[in-house]
Write a protein that holds these residues in place. Structure first.
Motif, PDB file in Angstrom:
ATOM      1  N   LYS A  50       0.833  -1.210   0.000  1.00  0.00           N
ATOM      2  CA  LYS A  50       0.000   0.000   0.000  1.00  0.00           C
ATOM      3  C   LYS A  50       0.867   1.259   0.000  1.00  0.00           C
ATOM      4  CE  LYS A  50      -3.595   0.141   2.749  1.00  0.00           C
ATOM      5  NZ  LYS A  50      -4.440  -0.039   3.970  1.00  0.00           N
ATOM      6  N   ALA A  51       1.960   1.230   0.747  1.00  0.00           N
ATOM      7  CA  ALA A  51       2.853   2.389   0.783  1.00  0.00           C
ATOM      8  C   ALA A  51       3.477   2.636  -0.585  1.00  0.00           C
ATOM      9  CB  ALA A  51       3.943   2.178   1.833  1.00  0.00           C
ATOM     10  N   LEU A  52       3.921   1.582  -1.252  1.00  0.00           N
ATOM     11  CA  LEU A  52       4.534   1.741  -2.571  1.00  0.00           C
ATOM     12  C   LEU A  52       3.499   2.188  -3.596  1.00  0.00           C
ATOM     13  CD1 LEU A  52       6.989  -1.288  -2.738  1.00  0.00           C
ATOM     14  CD2 LEU A  52       7.431   1.064  -2.007  1.00  0.00           C
ATOM     15  N   GLY A  81       3.153   5.741  -6.147  1.00  0.00           N
ATOM     16  CA  GLY A  81       3.012   5.708  -7.598  1.00  0.00           C
ATOM     17  C   GLY A  81       3.374   4.402  -8.265  1.00  0.00           C
ATOM     18  N   TYR A  82       3.593   3.353  -7.476  1.00  0.00           N
ATOM     19  CA  TYR A  82       3.964   2.051  -8.025  1.00  0.00           C
ATOM     20  C   TYR A  82       2.815   1.074  -7.792  1.00  0.00           C
ATOM     21  CZ  TYR A  82       8.450   4.318  -7.888  1.00  0.00           C
ATOM     22  OH  TYR A  82       9.460   5.222  -8.068  1.00  0.00           O
ATOM     23  N   VAL A 120       6.259  -8.618  -2.013  1.00  0.00           N
ATOM     24  CA  VAL A 120       5.633  -7.480  -2.679  1.00  0.00           C
ATOM     25  C   VAL A 120       6.099  -7.451  -4.130  1.00  0.00           C
ATOM     26  CG1 VAL A 120       5.297  -4.986  -2.666  1.00  0.00           C
ATOM     27  CG2 VAL A 120       5.561  -6.224  -0.504  1.00  0.00           C
ATOM     28  N   LEU A 121       5.126  -7.424  -5.043  1.00  0.00           N
ATOM     29  CA  LEU A 121       5.404  -7.513  -6.472  1.00  0.00           C
ATOM     30  C   LEU A 121       5.025  -6.230  -7.189  1.00  0.00           C
ATOM     31  CD1 LEU A 121       3.814 -11.030  -7.233  1.00  0.00           C
ATOM     32  CD2 LEU A 121       6.126 -10.551  -6.390  1.00  0.00           C
ATOM     33  N   LEU A 122       5.743  -5.957  -8.278  1.00  0.00           N
ATOM     34  CA  LEU A 122       5.343  -4.914  -9.206  1.00  0.00           C
ATOM     35  C   LEU A 122       4.924  -5.579 -10.509  1.00  0.00           C
ATOM     36  CD1 LEU A 122       8.018  -2.115  -8.577  1.00  0.00           C
ATOM     37  CD2 LEU A 122       5.785  -2.437  -7.505  1.00  0.00           C
ATOM     38  N   VAL A 171       7.487   2.462   6.908  1.00  0.00           N
ATOM     39  CA  VAL A 171       7.377   2.350   8.364  1.00  0.00           C
ATOM     40  C   VAL A 171       6.024   2.867   8.838  1.00  0.00           C
ATOM     41  CG1 VAL A 171       8.265   3.216  10.563  1.00  0.00           C
ATOM     42  CG2 VAL A 171       9.852   2.440   8.804  1.00  0.00           C
ATOM     43  N   ALA A 172       5.616   4.025   8.332  1.00  0.00           N
ATOM     44  CA  ALA A 172       4.338   4.605   8.758  1.00  0.00           C
ATOM     45  C   ALA A 172       3.171   3.705   8.381  1.00  0.00           C
ATOM     46  CB  ALA A 172       4.162   5.989   8.135  1.00  0.00           C
TER      47      ALA A 172
END
Length: 273
Positions: free
Chosen positions: A110-112, A116-117, A127-129, A192-193
């Motif tokens: 979710k952070a990534l 914008g990813y 975690v995948l792109l 982290v957040a």
């Protein structure tokens, strides 16, 4: 916690002042920044056993002997990755602990995505792109401490590695995937957040919190709806269609001989076929 992106991130060291200023705005977190460490999980576990409170974040500017699941090696060139471990002391029932690795992977994704990813999660927590390429790995370990069990949440994110520097064809980085590359401070603070916020919401929500986490996780899970091969310890295999993640965080696989459920600790690999 926020930090502005740079168009062409330098591979210089993390800025202690910049990170300290950001962490000062998050009283539920504390920072220990190391220039180099064999494994942030190892350091964080030692701190937890010595009484470190929940919320300690151990960051290594360069991790030289990182570990993934099943003691797989995880190494990156200097200045190209974000590596940190977070000390948590869950109050949820022990039966809910298996959700922690999934929660962490989900919230890192979710952070990534917010940066914008288009990130998704391969069950349980890679975690995948785009192209099913791995950009981040998670390792959650339970350690016994004098004040009760703690969870050491380790996260490694490939940020600035070029395509030539990637260790395997199934890996990627934010730089290789585009668009653009945020600097490592931005990625670290966002991850982290997101993990801490997701953890706090889950902890406070009780059974309903786990149900909400499960629903959100399923919607972001790249494994569901695909034919998979599950490699089991001892050389066994399970093949079928991944149809669900159940209330205990286990992957539900429909096989030709019936429905099977496997937990994250019961598998070596899960691959799409």
């Amino acid at each position: 916690m926020t930090a502005g992106p740079t168009k062409h991130p330098a591979r210089g060291p993390l800025d202690p002042a910049r990170l300290s200023e950001a962490f000062a705005l998050a009283p539920e977190l504390s920072l220990e920044l190391l220039e180099e460490a064999p494994s942030t999980n190892q350091v964080a576990a030692e701190r937890a056993k010595a009484g470190a409170p929940e919320g300690l974040v151990v960051v290594a500017d360069h991790q030289v002997a990182g570990r993934g699941r099943l003691n797989r090696a995880w190494e990156t060139p200097t200045g190209t990755a974000v590596t940190f471990s977070l000390v948590l002391r869950p109050s949820v029932p022990a039966t809910s602990w298996p959700w922690l690795p999934l929660l962490v992977g989900h919230n890192v994704a979710k952070a990534l995505t917010a940066l914008g990813y288009g990130a998704r999660v391969k069950w349980p927590n890679d975690v995948l792109l785009e192209g099913d390429l791995k950009v981040a790995g998670i390792l959650v370990e339970r350690v016994e401490t004098p004040t009760g069990p703690a969870a050491i949440v380790g996260v490694g994110i490939n940020v600035a590695m070029t395509a030539e520097e990637l260790p395997v064809p199934t890996a990627t980085s934010l730089a290789a995937a585009g668009p653009g590359t945020p600097d490592r401070h931005t990625v670290l603070l966002a991850a982290v957040a997101a993990v801490r916020e997701g953890y706090d919401v889950w902890q406070a929500g009780g059974e309903q919190g786990t149900a909400r986490l499960a629903a959100s996780y399923r919607s972001q899970c790249a494994t569901l709806g695909r034919d998979v091969r599950v490699d089991l310890p001892g050389g066994g295999q399970l093949t079928g269609r991944a149809v669900d993640v159940d209330g205990d965080g286990r992957l539900v696989v429909e096989t030709t001989s019936g429905t099977e459920r496997v937990g994250a600790g019961d598998v070596v690999h899960v691959r799409a076929t």
